[in-house]
Design a protein around this motif. Structure first.
Motif, PDB file in Angstrom:
ATOM      1  N   MET A 280       0.834  -1.195   0.000  1.00 26.21           N
ATOM      2  CA  MET A 280       0.000   0.000   0.000  1.00 26.21           C
ATOM      3  C   MET A 280       0.875   1.255   0.000  1.00 26.21           C
ATOM      4  O   MET A 280       1.970   1.236   0.527  1.00 26.21           O
ATOM      5  CB  MET A 280      -0.896   0.000   1.233  1.00 26.21           C
ATOM      6  N   ILE A 281       0.334   2.304  -0.582  1.00 24.64           N
ATOM      7  CA  ILE A 281       1.084   3.558  -0.629  1.00 24.64           C
ATOM      8  C   ILE A 281       0.420   4.604   0.271  1.00 24.64           C
ATOM      9  O   ILE A 281      -0.750   4.494   0.618  1.00 24.64           O
ATOM     10  CB  ILE A 281       1.233   4.091  -2.060  1.00 24.64           C
ATOM     11  N   ALA A 282       1.220   5.603   0.628  1.00 26.89           N
ATOM     12  CA  ALA A 282       0.736   6.695   1.468  1.00 26.89           C
ATOM     13  C   ALA A 282      -0.379   7.459   0.752  1.00 26.89           C
ATOM     14  O   ALA A 282      -0.439   7.494  -0.477  1.00 26.89           O
ATOM     15  CB  ALA A 282       1.885   7.634   1.811  1.00 26.89           C
ATOM     16  N   ASP A 283      -1.240   8.078   1.530  1.00 25.97           N
ATOM     17  CA  ASP A 283      -2.349   8.871   1.006  1.00 25.97           C
ATOM     18  C   ASP A 283      -1.808   9.979   0.092  1.00 25.97           C
ATOM     19  O   ASP A 283      -1.053  10.849   0.543  1.00 25.97           O
ATOM     20  CB  ASP A 283      -3.121   9.469   2.179  1.00 25.97           C
ATOM     21  N   PRO A 284      -2.171   9.968  -1.185  1.00 24.78           N
ATOM     22  CA  PRO A 284      -1.645  10.966  -2.122  1.00 24.78           C
ATOM     23  C   PRO A 284      -1.933  12.407  -1.701  1.00 24.78           C
ATOM     24  O   PRO A 284      -1.094  13.294  -1.903  1.00 24.78           O
ATOM     25  CB  PRO A 284      -2.354  10.644  -3.444  1.00 24.78           C
TER      26      PRO A 284
ATOM     27  N   VAL B 112       7.611   2.113  -3.053  1.00 23.16           N
ATOM     28  CA  VAL B 112       6.753   1.107  -3.675  1.00 23.16           C
ATOM     29  C   VAL B 112       6.698   1.375  -5.184  1.00 23.16           C
ATOM     30  O   VAL B 112       6.239   2.441  -5.593  1.00 23.16           O
ATOM     31  CB  VAL B 112       5.321   1.177  -3.082  1.00 23.16           C
ATOM     32  N   PRO B 113       7.162   0.433  -6.021  1.00 23.11           N
ATOM     33  CA  PRO B 113       7.105   0.647  -7.474  1.00 23.11           C
ATOM     34  C   PRO B 113       5.660   0.805  -7.944  1.00 23.11           C
ATOM     35  O   PRO B 113       4.766   0.095  -7.485  1.00 23.11           O
ATOM     36  CB  PRO B 113       7.718  -0.625  -8.060  1.00 23.11           C
TER      37      PRO B 113
ATOM     38  N   TYR C 140       5.380   6.531  -1.880  1.00 25.30           N
ATOM     39  CA  TYR C 140       5.819   6.423  -0.492  1.00 25.30           C
ATOM     40  C   TYR C 140       5.021   5.283   0.138  1.00 25.30           C
ATOM     41  O   TYR C 140       3.819   5.148  -0.133  1.00 25.30           O
ATOM     42  CB  TYR C 140       5.520   7.708   0.285  1.00 25.30           C
ATOM     43  N   PRO C 141       5.644   4.469   0.979  1.00 19.50           N
ATOM     44  CA  PRO C 141       4.874   3.405   1.618  1.00 19.50           C
ATOM     45  C   PRO C 141       3.856   3.990   2.591  1.00 19.50           C
ATOM     46  O   PRO C 141       4.034   5.087   3.113  1.00 19.50           O
ATOM     47  CB  PRO C 141       5.917   2.565   2.344  1.00 19.50           C
ATOM     48  N   SER C 142       2.798   3.251   2.825  1.00 20.06           N
ATOM     49  CA  SER C 142       1.774   3.658   3.779  1.00 20.06           C
ATOM     50  C   SER C 142       2.372   3.605   5.192  1.00 20.06           C
ATOM     51  O   SER C 142       3.111   2.679   5.510  1.00 20.06           O
ATOM     52  CB  SER C 142       0.578   2.716   3.668  1.00 20.06           C
ATOM     53  N   PRO C 143       2.064   4.603   6.020  1.00 20.97           N
ATOM     54  CA  PRO C 143       2.594   4.572   7.396  1.00 20.97           C
ATOM     55  C   PRO C 143       2.063   3.394   8.200  1.00 20.97           C
ATOM     56  O   PRO C 143       1.060   2.833   7.934  1.00 20.97           O
ATOM     57  CB  PRO C 143       2.135   5.888   8.006  1.00 20.97           C
TER      58      PRO C 143
END
Length: 141
Positions: A1-5, A77-78, A138-141
């Protein structure tokens, strides 16, 4: 998962107007392109997982490898395409290592720091699109 855009973009926009300073990463004081990406990481996720040592303007060529892409693959994260909040890597010519980075604010705009200017939000014009060599979140926190 990625960080909130939306959080990524808000943090990146908080750096707008920061003067360019090679190797720096201090919002409002000075940063380079990597310093911007590092500073947003700290605000989103806390301490940086990789602290870069001193580097010269020609560090990418001197390293003999694609150190920026290698580091991005280790901690980010790709992503398959440019999306808001993505970290973009750029190489100036095919076969050269990535040497510049930015944060996408939309599929057509980005925030970056470059020599001779302050952190700014600009169009992701064809010139820049042709040079994109990596897209990461960015990875999700």
């Amino acid at each position: 998962m990625i960080a909130d855009p939306d959080r990524v973009i808000a943090q990146a926009r908080a750096w707008l107007g920061t003067p360019y300073a090679h190797q720096a990463s201090l919002k409002g004081v000075g940063c380079d392109c990597l310093g911007l990406v590092r500073g947003v990481w700290r605000e989103l996720l806390g301490p940086e997982p990789i602290a870069p040592g001193p580097y010269t303007p020609d560090w990418a060529e001197a390293a003999g490898r694609d150190a920026l892409t290698e580091a991005a693959r280790r901690v980010l994260v790709p992503l398959p395409e440019i999306v808001p909040g993505a970290v973009l890597l750029f190489r100036w010519r095919e076969g050269l290592p990535a040497k510049h980075c930015a944060i996408a604010t939309s599929p057509d705009t980005m925030i970056h720091a470059h020599d001779g200017a302050c952190v700014c939000e600009v169009a992701l014009a064809p010139f820049w699109r042709r040079k994109v060599s990596g897209v990461f979140g960015y990875p999700s926190p």
